[in-house]
Design a protein around this motif. Structure first.
Motif, mmCIF file in Angstrom:
data_model
loop_
_atom_site.group_PDB
_atom_site.id
_atom_site.type_symbol
_atom_site.label_atom_id
_atom_site.label_comp_id
_atom_site.label_asym_id
_atom_site.label_seq_id
_atom_site.Cartn_x
_atom_site.Cartn_y
_atom_site.Cartn_z
ATOM 1 N N GLY A 1 36.609 1.156 -30.199
ATOM 2 C CA GLY A 1 36.440 1.958 -31.623
ATOM 3 C C GLY A 1 37.339 1.916 -32.607
ATOM 4 N N HIS A 2 38.302 1.242 -32.726
ATOM 5 C CA HIS A 2 38.972 0.931 -33.615
ATOM 6 C C HIS A 2 39.399 -0.223 -34.038
ATOM 7 N N TRP A 3 39.924 -0.800 -35.053
ATOM 8 C CA TRP A 3 40.243 -2.220 -35.540
ATOM 9 C C TRP A 3 41.813 -2.257 -35.515
ATOM 10 N N MET A 4 42.099 -3.198 -34.660
ATOM 11 C CA MET A 4 43.643 -3.613 -34.519
ATOM 12 C C MET A 4 43.832 -4.979 -35.520
ATOM 13 N N HIS A 5 44.622 -4.629 -36.498
ATOM 14 C CA HIS A 5 45.078 -5.706 -37.162
ATOM 15 C C HIS A 5 46.303 -6.111 -37.148
ATOM 16 N N HIS A 6 46.627 -7.517 -37.187
ATOM 17 C CA HIS A 6 47.914 -8.162 -36.721
ATOM 18 C C HIS A 6 48.346 -8.781 -38.095
ATOM 19 N N LEU A 7 49.654 -8.368 -38.466
ATOM 20 C CA LEU A 7 50.322 -9.027 -39.561
ATOM 21 C C LEU A 7 51.558 -9.700 -39.230
ATOM 22 N N GLU A 8 51.564 -11.010 -39.392
ATOM 23 C CA GLU A 8 52.843 -11.898 -39.010
ATOM 24 C C GLU A 8 53.850 -11.324 -40.292
ATOM 25 N N VAL A 9 54.942 -11.020 -39.969
ATOM 26 C CA VAL A 9 56.030 -10.740 -40.972
ATOM 27 C C VAL A 9 57.474 -11.569 -40.550
ATOM 28 N N ARG A 10 57.696 -12.258 -41.642
ATOM 29 C CA ARG A 10 59.003 -13.303 -41.725
ATOM 30 C C ARG A 10 60.059 -12.836 -42.732
ATOM 31 N N ASP A 11 59.823 -11.651 -43.306
ATOM 32 C CA ASP A 11 60.816 -11.113 -44.197
ATOM 33 C C ASP A 11 60.436 -9.519 -44.432
ATOM 34 N N VAL A 12 61.741 -8.701 -44.246
ATOM 35 C CA VAL A 12 61.442 -7.314 -44.484
ATOM 36 C C VAL A 12 60.448 -6.968 -45.975
ATOM 37 N N ALA A 13 60.728 -7.984 -46.877
ATOM 38 C CA ALA A 13 60.166 -7.622 -48.174
ATOM 39 C C ALA A 13 58.630 -7.772 -48.121
ATOM 40 N N GLU A 14 58.274 -8.422 -47.040
ATOM 41 C CA GLU A 14 56.692 -8.190 -46.713
ATOM 42 C C GLU A 14 56.121 -6.957 -46.271
ATOM 43 N N VAL A 15 57.039 -5.960 -45.990
ATOM 44 C CA VAL A 15 56.568 -4.735 -45.587
ATOM 45 C C VAL A 15 56.528 -3.668 -46.860
ATOM 46 N N ASP A 16 55.534 -4.040 -47.755
ATOM 47 C CA ASP A 16 55.328 -3.686 -48.996
ATOM 48 C C ASP A 16 54.380 -2.478 -49.446
ATOM 49 N N ARG A 17 54.033 -2.295 -50.526
ATOM 50 C CA ARG A 17 53.175 -1.028 -50.682
ATOM 51 C C ARG A 17 51.978 -0.956 -49.900
ATOM 52 N N GLU A 18 51.465 -2.331 -49.788
ATOM 53 C CA GLU A 18 49.962 -2.408 -49.142
ATOM 54 C C GLU A 18 50.185 -2.188 -47.759
ATOM 55 N N VAL A 19 51.163 -2.519 -47.139
ATOM 56 C CA VAL A 19 51.615 -2.140 -45.598
ATOM 57 C C VAL A 19 51.831 -0.679 -45.525
ATOM 58 N N ALA A 20 52.572 -0.086 -46.370
ATOM 59 C CA ALA A 20 52.686 1.319 -46.496
ATOM 60 C C ALA A 20 51.503 2.159 -46.656
ATOM 61 N N ALA A 21 50.535 1.667 -47.325
ATOM 62 C CA ALA A 21 49.224 2.244 -47.319
ATOM 63 C C ALA A 21 48.453 2.044 -46.084
ATOM 64 N N TRP A 22 48.340 0.970 -45.534
ATOM 65 C CA TRP A 22 47.938 0.857 -44.162
ATOM 66 C C TRP A 22 48.433 1.723 -42.989
ATOM 67 N N LEU A 23 49.986 1.824 -43.033
ATOM 68 C CA LEU A 23 50.533 2.906 -42.099
ATOM 69 C C LEU A 23 50.148 4.199 -42.303
ATOM 70 N N ALA A 24 50.054 4.358 -43.556
ATOM 71 C CA ALA A 24 49.789 5.997 -43.883
ATOM 72 C C ALA A 24 48.220 6.368 -43.313
ATOM 73 N N GLU A 25 47.352 5.361 -43.637
ATOM 74 C CA GLU A 25 45.957 5.347 -43.171
ATOM 75 C C GLU A 25 46.092 5.505 -41.555
ATOM 76 N N ALA A 26 46.694 4.773 -40.980
ATOM 77 C CA ALA A 26 46.685 4.602 -39.542
ATOM 78 C C ALA A 26 47.382 5.807 -38.837
ATOM 79 N N TYR A 27 48.117 6.317 -39.435
ATOM 80 C CA TYR A 27 48.815 7.714 -39.247
ATOM 81 C C TYR A 27 48.043 8.604 -39.045
ATOM 82 N N ALA A 28 47.398 8.977 -40.125
ATOM 83 C CA ALA A 28 46.455 9.947 -40.584
ATOM 84 C C ALA A 28 45.408 10.144 -39.359
ATOM 85 N N CYS A 29 44.797 8.932 -39.337
ATOM 86 C CA CYS A 29 43.883 8.711 -38.174
ATOM 87 C C CYS A 29 44.143 8.890 -36.739
#
Length: 122
Positions: free
Chosen positions: A92-120
């Motif tokens: 009933g939910h969607w698992m999204h897998h993001l390969e990360v090669r550098d910490v800089a890839e954990v950006d605003r877009e990732v922050a928004a996804w984490l905030a949405e996931a946290y809220a749910c």
């Protein structure tokens, strides 16, 4: 943030990028509110009432991994962005897998996804 289970430092002992990504995910999750971190042999899980984010090391399972760490995020919808390595519907939910090669890839877009996931996950 409450850490339950094994030590994060041990989990990422020989993978500095993984530990940097973990630190950044913790910072972003802390902005959203309280969560529990559970460290097992295979992953680091972030939870509220439900899990919403997992970090794992592909090198533990793959011979030639494309990235040192994968951030998996549970969303109530399928995100159509092109950054995901894989998106799978699970229970009933969607698992999204993001390969990360550098910490800089954990950006605003990732922050928004984490905030949405946290809220749910509350």
């Amino acid at each position: 943030m409450t850490v339950d289970g094994g030590e994060v430092a041990s989990f990422f002992a020989d993978e500095p990028v993984g530990e940097q990504v973990y630190d950044e995910v913790v910072r972003l999750v802390d902005r959203a509110g309280p969560a529990t971190v559970r460290v097992t042999k295979s992953q680091v899980a972030f939870r509220r009432r439900q899990g919403f984010c997992w970090l794992w090391r592909p090198a533990m399972y793959l011979r030639d991994p494309a990235a040192p760490v994968v951030v998996s995020v549970a969303l109530p919808r399928r995100d159509e962005g092109n950054r995901w390595k894989q998106v799978v519907e699970v229970g009933g939910h969607w698992m999204h897998h993001l390969e990360v090669r550098d910490v800089a890839e954990v950006d605003r877009e990732v922050a928004a996804w984490l905030a949405e996931a946290y809220a749910c996950a509350g």
